[in-house]
Design a protein around this motif. Sequence first.
Motif, short mmCIF file in Angstrom:
data_model
loop_
_atom_site.label_atom_id
_atom_site.label_comp_id
_atom_site.label_asym_id
_atom_site.label_seq_id
_atom_site.Cartn_x
_atom_site.Cartn_y
_atom_site.Cartn_z
N LEU A 1 18.76 4.13 -8.22
CA LEU A 1 20.09 4.33 -7.64
C LEU A 1 21.01 4.99 -8.66
O LEU A 1 20.83 4.85 -9.87
N LYS A 2 22.00 5.70 -8.15
CA LYS A 2 23.00 6.35 -9.01
C LYS A 2 24.38 5.82 -8.65
O LYS A 2 24.63 5.43 -7.51
N MET A 3 25.27 5.84 -9.62
CA MET A 3 26.61 5.30 -9.39
C MET A 3 27.35 6.05 -8.28
O MET A 3 28.13 5.44 -7.55
N ASP A 4 27.10 7.35 -8.14
CA ASP A 4 27.81 8.10 -7.11
C ASP A 4 27.32 7.79 -5.70
O ASP A 4 27.87 8.28 -4.71
N GLU A 5 26.26 6.98 -5.60
CA GLU A 5 25.80 6.52 -4.29
C GLU A 5 26.53 5.24 -3.87
O GLU A 5 26.45 4.84 -2.70
N LEU A 6 27.20 4.60 -4.82
CA LEU A 6 27.89 3.34 -4.55
C LEU A 6 29.33 3.58 -4.16
O LEU A 6 29.89 4.66 -4.40
N VAL A 7 29.96 2.57 -3.58
CA VAL A 7 31.37 2.65 -3.24
C VAL A 7 32.19 2.87 -4.51
O VAL A 7 31.72 2.60 -5.62
N SER A 8 33.40 3.34 -4.35
CA SER A 8 34.24 3.63 -5.50
C SER A 8 34.76 2.36 -6.17
O SER A 8 34.71 1.27 -5.60
N ASN A 9 35.25 2.52 -7.38
CA ASN A 9 35.87 1.44 -8.15
C ASN A 9 34.91 0.31 -8.51
O ASN A 9 35.31 -0.86 -8.60
N VAL A 10 33.64 0.66 -8.72
CA VAL A 10 32.66 -0.30 -9.21
C VAL A 10 32.37 0.02 -10.67
O VAL A 10 32.10 1.17 -11.02
N GLY A 11 32.45 -0.98 -11.54
CA GLY A 11 32.18 -0.78 -12.95
C GLY A 11 30.69 -0.72 -13.22
O GLY A 11 29.88 -1.19 -12.42
N LEU A 12 30.32 -0.15 -14.35
CA LEU A 12 28.91 -0.04 -14.75
C LEU A 12 28.72 -0.69 -16.11
O LEU A 12 29.42 -0.36 -17.07
N ALA A 13 27.77 -1.62 -16.20
CA ALA A 13 27.45 -2.30 -17.46
C ALA A 13 26.01 -1.98 -17.84
O ALA A 13 25.19 -1.64 -17.00
N LEU A 14 25.70 -2.09 -19.13
CA LEU A 14 24.33 -1.93 -19.58
C LEU A 14 23.42 -2.89 -18.83
O LEU A 14 22.34 -2.52 -18.38
N SER A 15 23.88 -4.14 -18.70
CA SER A 15 23.09 -5.15 -17.98
C SER A 15 24.00 -6.24 -17.44
O SER A 15 25.08 -6.49 -17.98
N ALA A 16 23.53 -6.89 -16.37
CA ALA A 16 24.26 -8.04 -15.83
C ALA A 16 24.16 -9.21 -16.80
O ALA A 16 25.09 -10.02 -16.90
N GLN A 17 23.04 -9.32 -17.51
CA GLN A 17 22.84 -10.45 -18.42
C GLN A 17 23.88 -10.48 -19.54
O GLN A 17 24.39 -11.54 -19.90
N THR A 18 24.19 -9.32 -20.11
CA THR A 18 25.20 -9.29 -21.18
C THR A 18 26.58 -9.61 -20.62
O THR A 18 27.39 -10.26 -21.28
N MET A 19 26.85 -9.18 -19.39
CA MET A 19 28.13 -9.49 -18.76
C MET A 19 28.24 -10.98 -18.44
O MET A 19 29.32 -11.57 -18.53
#
Length: 210
Positions: free
Chosen positions: A174-192
């Motif tokens: 998946l690519k970020m531009d396929e997702l709805v707007s205003n969604v943040g991107l992290a290296l991983s969910a685990q670190t977050m």
Amino acid sequence: MRNFIRYILFCSLFFAAFQQTVSAQSADKKLTKKQARMQAKFEKLAIHPYIQTSLWTGVIPVKGITENIEVNMPYKLLFNVTIGPSDSSSAKTENSGFTEVGRVMNLHVASGMPAKNLEVVVLVHGPALFSLLKESNYKLRYNTTNSNLPLIEELQHNGVKFIACGQALTMLNLKMDELVSNVGLALSAQTMLSYYQLKGYVLYNEDKAD
């Protein structure tokens, strides 16, 4: 070798979440008369003091409460959402992880706290990322509309921060531009997960709902 082990662990967690989704959705198809009555009762009783888009964000009023939260302090809530649609049939319904976000927010507001005291972050990884797809991408994948979009829009409008897991995005192609707007991107969910908990956020896992 270490990277290979991490890859295997990631795949194991991914497929475990996937199998859980399939099992839950298979059970949902067998709606009994008792469950139908309970659903109808919920629809009749539930109120939506803050998040209103989805039926399943509703709260049932309770009389005679003797214990309540401190309503004048900030509440920092962290949601970990991994379950998503597995096929075109399950894709027609809302993501239960997202409706739970709205329900918990409504529970706090129904307890008497100002909505401005809520600070909410939603970590999205695994198959749940498909629930964040834009309408055109969702239709292309599942041949149906994305019923999550109105709820996502309302949550974002009310300050909820969505963060996508970069590891899962890559594995799912998946690519970020396929997702709805205003969604943040992290290296991983685990670190977050570790980061926000160290900042004092209370973690809500999907299997902890009540």
